[in-house]
Design a protein around this motif. Structure first.
Motif, PDB file in Angstrom:
ATOM      1  N   MET A   1       0.826  -1.194   0.000  1.00  0.00           N
ATOM      2  CA  MET A   1       0.000   0.000   0.000  1.00  0.00           C
ATOM      3  C   MET A   1       0.870   1.258   0.000  1.00  0.00           C
ATOM      4  N   LEU A   2       1.897   1.284   0.857  1.00  0.00           N
ATOM      5  CA  LEU A   2       2.771   2.449   0.911  1.00  0.00           C
ATOM      6  C   LEU A   2       3.498   2.629  -0.412  1.00  0.00           C
ATOM      7  N   TYR A   3       3.899   1.521  -1.010  1.00  0.00           N
ATOM      8  CA  TYR A   3       4.576   1.581  -2.307  1.00  0.00           C
ATOM      9  C   TYR A   3       3.669   2.227  -3.361  1.00  0.00           C
ATOM     10  N   THR A   4       2.409   1.810  -3.384  1.00  0.00           N
ATOM     11  CA  THR A   4       1.452   2.358  -4.344  1.00  0.00           C
ATOM     12  C   THR A   4       1.240   3.846  -4.108  1.00  0.00           C
ATOM     13  N   LEU A   5       1.136   4.240  -2.846  1.00  0.00           N
ATOM     14  CA  LEU A   5       0.960   5.650  -2.517  1.00  0.00           C
ATOM     15  C   LEU A   5       2.168   6.461  -2.962  1.00  0.00           C
ATOM     16  N   MET A   6       3.357   5.952  -2.724  1.00  0.00           N
ATOM     17  CA  MET A   6       4.571   6.654  -3.132  1.00  0.00           C
ATOM     18  C   MET A   6       4.662   6.757  -4.658  1.00  0.00           C
ATOM     19  N   MET A   7       4.250   5.729  -5.348  1.00  0.00           N
ATOM     20  CA  MET A   7       4.246   5.772  -6.814  1.00  0.00           C
ATOM     21  C   MET A   7       3.243   6.811  -7.318  1.00  0.00           C
ATOM     22  N   ALA A   8       2.086   6.889  -6.676  1.00  0.00           N
ATOM     23  CA  ALA A   8       1.084   7.875  -7.072  1.00  0.00           C
ATOM     24  C   ALA A   8       1.604   9.294  -6.842  1.00  0.00           C
ATOM     25  N   ALA A  10       4.749  10.175  -6.777  1.00  0.00           N
ATOM     26  CA  ALA A  10       5.815  10.386  -7.752  1.00  0.00           C
ATOM     27  C   ALA A  10       5.248  10.760  -9.120  1.00  0.00           C
ATOM     28  N   ILE A  11       4.213  10.072  -9.549  1.00  0.00           N
ATOM     29  CA  ILE A  11       3.588  10.377 -10.836  1.00  0.00           C
ATOM     30  C   ILE A  11       2.970  11.772 -10.818  1.00  0.00           C
ATOM     31  N   GLY A  17       5.376  18.813 -12.677  1.00  0.00           N
ATOM     32  CA  GLY A  17       6.605  19.441 -13.140  1.00  0.00           C
ATOM     33  C   GLY A  17       6.701  19.593 -14.644  1.00  0.00           C
ATOM     34  N   LEU A  18       5.918  18.830 -15.381  1.00  0.00           N
ATOM     35  CA  LEU A  18       5.987  18.891 -16.840  1.00  0.00           C
ATOM     36  C   LEU A  18       5.554  20.243 -17.392  1.00  0.00           C
ATOM     37  N   ILE A  19       4.488  20.786 -16.873  1.00  0.00           N
ATOM     38  CA  ILE A  19       3.948  22.031 -17.431  1.00  0.00           C
ATOM     39  C   ILE A  19       4.925  23.193 -17.281  1.00  0.00           C
ATOM     40  N   PRO A  20       5.435  23.486 -16.066  1.00  0.00           N
ATOM     41  CA  PRO A  20       6.391  24.598 -15.989  1.00  0.00           C
ATOM     42  C   PRO A  20       7.694  24.315 -16.735  1.00  0.00           C
ATOM     43  N   ALA A  21       8.063  23.039 -16.855  1.00  0.00           N
ATOM     44  CA  ALA A  21       9.298  22.715 -17.568  1.00  0.00           C
ATOM     45  C   ALA A  21       9.142  22.901 -19.075  1.00  0.00           C
ATOM     46  N   LEU A  22       7.985  22.538 -19.606  1.00  0.00           N
ATOM     47  CA  LEU A  22       7.778  22.608 -21.053  1.00  0.00           C
ATOM     48  C   LEU A  22       7.250  23.958 -21.520  1.00  0.00           C
ATOM     49  N   PHE A  23       6.440  24.608 -20.683  1.00  0.00           N
ATOM     50  CA  PHE A  23       5.805  25.870 -21.060  1.00  0.00           C
ATOM     51  C   PHE A  23       5.952  26.906 -19.945  1.00  0.00           C
ATOM     52  N   PRO A  24       7.175  27.349 -19.654  1.00  0.00           N
ATOM     53  CA  PRO A  24       7.364  28.239 -18.494  1.00  0.00           C
ATOM     54  C   PRO A  24       6.646  29.579 -18.621  1.00  0.00           C
ATOM     55  N   ASN A  25       6.585  30.154 -19.799  1.00  0.00           N
ATOM     56  CA  ASN A  25       5.917  31.453 -19.957  1.00  0.00           C
ATOM     57  C   ASN A  25       4.407  31.345 -19.763  1.00  0.00           C
ATOM     58  N   LYS A  26       3.813  30.326 -20.352  1.00  0.00           N
ATOM     59  CA  LYS A  26       2.373  30.123 -20.178  1.00  0.00           C
ATOM     60  C   LYS A  26       2.053  29.777 -18.729  1.00  0.00           C
ATOM     61  N   TRP A  27       2.909  28.998 -18.072  1.00  0.00           N
ATOM     62  CA  TRP A  27       2.700  28.633 -16.677  1.00  0.00           C
ATOM     63  C   TRP A  27       2.758  29.871 -15.793  1.00  0.00           C
TER      64      TRP A  27
END
Length: 61
Positions: A1-8, A10-11, A17-27
């Motif tokens: 259960m803890l593993y699943t929570l940590m994976m969630a 992490a995802i 992090g994808l949005i500010p990394a790929l589109f910093p001005n729009k973010w």
């Protein structure tokens, strides 16, 4: 259960992090716009996201 929570977590961090990394001005523009919204609107958005997350969590289980 803890593993699943940590994976969630992490995802979620990767996706968040994808949005500010790929589109910093729009973010930045989005964050500035959000900062000017009334507190009640931000709270409503937060509650809506919690409800959607809870429904998805319930549906998966």
């Amino acid at each position: 259960m803890l593993y699943t929570l940590m994976m969630a977590v992490a995802i979620a961090l990767i996706i968040e992090g994808l949005i500010p990394a790929l589109f910093p001005n729009k973010w930045r523009a989005y964050v500035l716009k959000l900062a000017n919204e009334p507190v009640s609107t931000i709270r409503q958005i937060g509650v809506f996201l919690i409800v959607i997350g809870a429904i998805l969590f319930w549906a998966v289980n």
